[in-house]
Write a protein that holds these residues in place. Structure first.
Motif, PDB file in Angstrom:
ATOM      1  N   LEU A  51      11.876 165.234  51.883  1.00 20.76           N
ATOM      2  CA  LEU A  51      10.537 164.646  51.769  1.00 20.76           C
ATOM      3  C   LEU A  51       9.760 165.304  50.634  1.00 20.76           C
ATOM      4  O   LEU A  51       9.132 164.618  49.821  1.00 20.76           O
ATOM      5  CB  LEU A  51       9.794 164.785  53.091  1.00 20.76           C
ATOM      6  N   TYR A  52       9.802 166.630  50.566  1.00 19.23           N
ATOM      7  CA  TYR A  52       9.086 167.343  49.500  1.00 19.23           C
ATOM      8  C   TYR A  52       9.631 166.982  48.124  1.00 19.23           C
ATOM      9  O   TYR A  52       8.866 166.766  47.180  1.00 19.23           O
ATOM     10  CB  TYR A  52       9.168 168.849  49.701  1.00 19.23           C
ATOM     11  N   PHE A  53      10.950 166.907  48.002  1.00 20.73           N
ATOM     12  CA  PHE A  53      11.531 166.572  46.704  1.00 20.73           C
ATOM     13  C   PHE A  53      11.216 165.134  46.294  1.00 20.73           C
ATOM     14  O   PHE A  53      10.946 164.867  45.126  1.00 20.73           O
ATOM     15  CB  PHE A  53      13.043 166.795  46.703  1.00 20.73           C
ATOM     16  N   SER A  54      11.236 164.204  47.243  1.00 22.61           N
ATOM     17  CA  SER A  54      10.946 162.814  46.875  1.00 22.61           C
ATOM     18  C   SER A  54       9.483 162.641  46.472  1.00 22.61           C
ATOM     19  O   SER A  54       9.185 161.889  45.539  1.00 22.61           O
ATOM     20  CB  SER A  54      11.313 161.873  48.019  1.00 22.61           C
ATOM     21  N   ILE A  55       8.572 163.331  47.148  1.00 20.27           N
ATOM     22  CA  ILE A  55       7.168 163.244  46.746  1.00 20.27           C
ATOM     23  C   ILE A  55       6.963 163.895  45.387  1.00 20.27           C
ATOM     24  O   ILE A  55       6.223 163.367  44.546  1.00 20.27           O
ATOM     25  CB  ILE A  55       6.264 163.865  47.823  1.00 20.27           C
ATOM     26  N   SER A  56       7.629 165.008  45.122  1.00 18.58           N
ATOM     27  CA  SER A  56       7.467 165.648  43.808  1.00 18.58           C
ATOM     28  C   SER A  56       8.038 164.778  42.698  1.00 18.58           C
ATOM     29  O   SER A  56       7.454 164.705  41.610  1.00 18.58           O
ATOM     30  CB  SER A  56       8.109 167.034  43.798  1.00 18.58           C
ATOM     31  N   ILE A  57       9.112 164.053  42.956  1.00 23.58           N
ATOM     32  CA  ILE A  57       9.670 163.150  41.938  1.00 23.58           C
ATOM     33  C   ILE A  57       8.704 162.003  41.655  1.00 23.58           C
ATOM     34  O   ILE A  57       8.489 161.631  40.492  1.00 23.58           O
ATOM     35  CB  ILE A  57      11.055 162.633  42.379  1.00 23.58           C
TER      36      ILE A  57
END
Length: 135
Positions: free
Chosen positions: A49-55
């Motif tokens: 979730l954190y990586f997808s939001i940062s992308i």
């Protein structure tokens, strides 16, 4: 420095990109986001979730950074609304709701996490419409 953020609020996106990347790297992998929609149960690891939001924030940051090179004229008010709603909704989606519920009680009536996550996801969709309206 504060004047720089006032004129170019997309620099807030960079701060949140760094925050979410660090959260994705250092988060506990056993924490998950559990979403029950109708009769389907989705389980998403916090790291993903954190990586997808940062992308997604990286994509918006690069778009706003490259606007002067494409010579597009965007409304600064709509740009600010989009950026701030995106940041508020990303915080609302990734807020650690598991601290408020007992994890052994799956259907705890004390806090309806799904309602809050749905509300902030709808707010994120609204910010995407503001983004498209601005283009």
């Amino acid at each position: 420095m504060l004047h720089q953020f006032k004129n170019k609020p997309h620099f807030f996106l960079m701060a949140f990109i760094i925050l979410y990347l660090l959260l994705g790297i250092y988060c506990n992998t056993s924490k998950t986001l559990d979403i029950n929609i109708h009769d389907t149960y989705y389980v998403i690891q916090s790291k993903h979730l954190y990586f997808s939001i940062s992308i997604s924030l990286i994509i918006f940051y690069l778009f706003y950074l490259l606007i002067p090179y494409f010579k597009l004229r965007l409304s600064s008010d709509l740009k600010n609304i989009h950026i701030y709603i995106t940041l508020i909704s990303s915080i609302g989606i990734t807020f650690p709701y598991h601290y408020f519920n007992n994890e052994k009680d799956l259907f705890s009536p004390t806090l309806d996490r799904l309602f809050f996550i749905t509300f902030f996801a709808a707010l994120l969709v609204l910010s995407l419409f503001v983004f498209l309206l601005n283009i």
